[in-house]
Design a protein around this motif. Structure first.
Motif, PDB file in Angstrom:
ATOM      1  N   GLY A  18       0.813  -1.218   0.000  1.00  0.00           N
ATOM      2  CA  GLY A  18       0.000   0.000   0.000  1.00  0.00           C
ATOM      3  C   GLY A  18       0.843   1.262   0.000  1.00  0.00           C
ATOM      4  O   GLY A  18       2.078   1.217   0.042  1.00  0.00           O
ATOM      5  N   SER A  19       0.142   2.410  -0.011  1.00  0.00           N
ATOM      6  CA  SER A  19       0.824   3.694  -0.187  1.00  0.00           C
ATOM      7  C   SER A  19       1.155   4.390   1.118  1.00  0.00           C
ATOM      8  O   SER A  19       1.703   5.482   1.122  1.00  0.00           O
ATOM      9  CB  SER A  19      -0.062   4.617  -1.029  1.00  0.00           C
ATOM     10  OG  SER A  19      -1.346   4.723  -0.441  1.00  0.00           O
ATOM     11  N   ARG A  20       0.812   3.784   2.246  1.00  0.00           N
ATOM     12  CA  ARG A  20       1.119   4.417   3.530  1.00  0.00           C
ATOM     13  C   ARG A  20       2.520   4.015   3.985  1.00  0.00           C
ATOM     14  O   ARG A  20       2.918   2.861   3.827  1.00  0.00           O
ATOM     15  CB  ARG A  20       0.121   3.965   4.606  1.00  0.00           C
ATOM     16  CG  ARG A  20      -1.324   4.274   4.242  1.00  0.00           C
ATOM     17  CD  ARG A  20      -1.711   5.694   4.627  1.00  0.00           C
ATOM     18  NE  ARG A  20      -3.084   5.955   4.278  1.00  0.00           N
ATOM     19  CZ  ARG A  20      -3.491   6.945   3.481  1.00  0.00           C
ATOM     20  NH1 ARG A  20      -2.617   7.763   2.944  1.00  0.00           N
ATOM     21  NH2 ARG A  20      -4.762   7.141   3.226  1.00  0.00           N
ATOM     22  N   PRO A  47       1.460  -2.694  -6.503  1.00  0.00           N
ATOM     23  CA  PRO A  47       1.183  -1.396  -5.884  1.00  0.00           C
ATOM     24  C   PRO A  47      -0.326  -1.322  -5.615  1.00  0.00           C
ATOM     25  O   PRO A  47      -1.124  -1.202  -6.544  1.00  0.00           O
ATOM     26  CB  PRO A  47       1.613  -0.375  -6.955  1.00  0.00           C
ATOM     27  CG  PRO A  47       2.538  -1.143  -7.857  1.00  0.00           C
ATOM     28  CD  PRO A  47       1.990  -2.540  -7.868  1.00  0.00           C
ATOM     29  N   MET A  49      -3.182   0.482  -4.265  1.00  0.00           N
ATOM     30  CA  MET A  49      -3.689   1.785  -3.805  1.00  0.00           C
ATOM     31  C   MET A  49      -4.712   2.282  -4.808  1.00  0.00           C
ATOM     32  O   MET A  49      -4.756   1.820  -5.950  1.00  0.00           O
ATOM     33  CB  MET A  49      -2.533   2.768  -3.618  1.00  0.00           C
ATOM     34  CG  MET A  49      -1.641   2.934  -4.824  1.00  0.00           C
ATOM     35  SD  MET A  49      -0.067   3.797  -4.482  1.00  0.00           S
ATOM     36  CE  MET A  49       1.051   2.426  -4.184  1.00  0.00           C
ATOM     37  N   HIS A  52      -3.817   7.238  -5.333  1.00  0.00           N
ATOM     38  CA  HIS A  52      -2.485   7.773  -5.016  1.00  0.00           C
ATOM     39  C   HIS A  52      -1.560   7.610  -6.217  1.00  0.00           C
ATOM     40  O   HIS A  52      -1.774   6.764  -7.063  1.00  0.00           O
ATOM     41  CB  HIS A  52      -1.885   7.054  -3.794  1.00  0.00           C
ATOM     42  CG  HIS A  52      -2.655   7.338  -2.537  1.00  0.00           C
ATOM     43  ND1 HIS A  52      -2.208   7.006  -1.286  1.00  0.00           N
ATOM     44  CD2 HIS A  52      -3.858   7.931  -2.331  1.00  0.00           C
ATOM     45  CE1 HIS A  52      -3.094   7.375  -0.383  1.00  0.00           C
ATOM     46  NE2 HIS A  52      -4.107   7.934  -1.000  1.00  0.00           N
ATOM     47  N   GLY A  53      -0.547   8.453  -6.257  1.00  0.00           N
ATOM     48  CA  GLY A  53       0.371   8.405  -7.400  1.00  0.00           C
ATOM     49  C   GLY A  53      -0.332   8.834  -8.678  1.00  0.00           C
ATOM     50  O   GLY A  53       0.011   8.385  -9.770  1.00  0.00           O
ATOM     51  N   GLN A  60       2.215   5.052  -9.249  1.00  0.00           N
ATOM     52  CA  GLN A  60       2.097   4.193  -8.070  1.00  0.00           C
ATOM     53  C   GLN A  60       3.399   3.435  -7.789  1.00  0.00           C
ATOM     54  O   GLN A  60       3.755   3.219  -6.626  1.00  0.00           O
ATOM     55  CB  GLN A  60       0.901   3.253  -8.231  1.00  0.00           C
ATOM     56  CG  GLN A  60      -0.389   4.063  -8.310  1.00  0.00           C
ATOM     57  CD  GLN A  60      -1.660   3.273  -8.097  1.00  0.00           C
ATOM     58  OE1 GLN A  60      -1.664   2.053  -8.139  1.00  0.00           O
ATOM     59  NE2 GLN A  60      -2.744   3.979  -7.867  1.00  0.00           N
ATOM     60  N   VAL A  63       5.386   5.948  -5.936  1.00  0.00           N
ATOM     61  CA  VAL A  63       4.973   6.076  -4.528  1.00  0.00           C
ATOM     62  C   VAL A  63       5.690   5.013  -3.691  1.00  0.00           C
ATOM     63  O   VAL A  63       6.223   5.300  -2.611  1.00  0.00           O
ATOM     64  CB  VAL A  63       3.432   5.934  -4.375  1.00  0.00           C
ATOM     65  CG1 VAL A  63       3.040   5.779  -2.909  1.00  0.00           C
ATOM     66  CG2 VAL A  63       2.722   7.149  -4.970  1.00  0.00           C
ATOM     67  N   LEU A  64       5.740   3.782  -4.195  1.00  0.00           N
ATOM     68  CA  LEU A  64       6.427   2.712  -3.454  1.00  0.00           C
ATOM     69  C   LEU A  64       7.925   2.993  -3.364  1.00  0.00           C
ATOM     70  O   LEU A  64       8.535   2.796  -2.310  1.00  0.00           O
ATOM     71  CB  LEU A  64       6.181   1.351  -4.120  1.00  0.00           C
ATOM     72  CG  LEU A  64       4.752   0.810  -4.067  1.00  0.00           C
ATOM     73  CD1 LEU A  64       4.708  -0.624  -4.616  1.00  0.00           C
ATOM     74  CD2 LEU A  64       4.176   0.831  -2.656  1.00  0.00           C
ATOM     75  N   ARG A 137      -7.685  -1.238  -7.027  1.00  0.00           N
ATOM     76  CA  ARG A 137      -6.916  -0.062  -7.413  1.00  0.00           C
ATOM     77  C   ARG A 137      -7.835   1.111  -7.748  1.00  0.00           C
ATOM     78  O   ARG A 137      -8.858   1.296  -7.099  1.00  0.00           O
ATOM     79  CB  ARG A 137      -5.918  -0.444  -8.511  1.00  0.00           C
ATOM     80  CG  ARG A 137      -5.015  -1.588  -8.019  1.00  0.00           C
ATOM     81  CD  ARG A 137      -3.955  -2.004  -8.976  1.00  0.00           C
ATOM     82  NE  ARG A 137      -2.836  -1.059  -8.981  1.00  0.00           N
ATOM     83  CZ  ARG A 137      -1.825  -1.139  -9.834  1.00  0.00           C
ATOM     84  NH1 ARG A 137      -1.804  -2.096 -10.739  1.00  0.00           N
ATOM     85  NH2 ARG A 137      -0.835  -0.265  -9.789  1.00  0.00           N
TER      86      ARG A 137
END
Length: 211
Positions: A18-20, A47, A49, A52-53, A60, A63-64, A137
């Protein structure tokens, strides 16, 4: 539980990221990737999410990367395409999953369990929401928000997740639990059939640490 028991050599195992920013997430993903490879199977990091991204495949992956998660740090390739497929319907709306998840021999959900900032329920931020937003997603997140307006976030997530669990080969999940300083406290592996029952218990366990 031996979560990887059913994994056979040559199979593809999709692992969600995830993106957190979660303390120790890269290490958890790496350990899981190594365990999958030890069985002769092939781990792939998805990825996982919604928007996000910028809601794009490249965004995305970036983001990772920003979170320190890339093929070198986790020992597995990062899935770099975004291909939503409709796999079911629920409450009159389509249920989406990324093609990588649909084609996977196995899926392992990885997420931190904690309270969500936007809604309250027996499940908030955790494995079940990761399935809905992570596997679906950007298309899945869109449907979740649409349905939430009609029947509440908690019910929308439950409803979509049930469809995903029924139609995808989800092995189960790895729940990450943190202490009061948002540092790693413990892990729990939960088999697929126990996720809906166990996650509300873990959310209750997590609450005093995030008060």
């Amino acid at each position: 539980t031996n979560l990887l028991g059913p994994v056979l050599a040559g199979q593809k195992v999709v692992i969600t990221a995830g993106s957190r920013g979660v303390d120790s997430k890269a290490e958890v993903l790496r350990s899981l990737s190594e365990a999958v490879k030890a069985k002769g199977a092939e781990p792939v990091i998805l990825p996982a999410m919604g928007s996000h991204g910028g809601g794009s495949a490249a965004g995305q992956v970036a983001v990772l990367e920003h979170l320190g998660i890339n093929s070198t740090t986790v020992g597995a390739p990062i899935h770099d395409r975004l291909e939503p497929l409709k796999i079911a319907d629920t409450e009159g709306l389509p249920v989406y999953a990324d093609q990588a998840a649909v084609e996977a021999d196995h899926i392992i959900l990885v997420n931190r369990i904690k309270e969500h900032t936007e809604f309250i329920g027996a499940i908030e931020s955790g494995l079940i929401k990761m399935a809905v937003v992570g596997l679906g997603r950007i298309a899945g997140a869109g449907v979740m928000h649409q349905l939430a307006v009609r029947i509440s976030y908690a019910r929308a997530i439950q409803s979509i997740a049930q469809a995903l669990f029924s139609n995808l080969r989800i092995l189960g999940g790895i729940a990450i639990l943190e202490d009061k300083t948002n540092k790693f406290r413990r892990l729990e592996a939960i088999p697929q059939e126990a996720v809906f029952e166990r996650e509300p218990e873990l959310l209750r366990e997590s609450r005093p640490y995030h008060a």
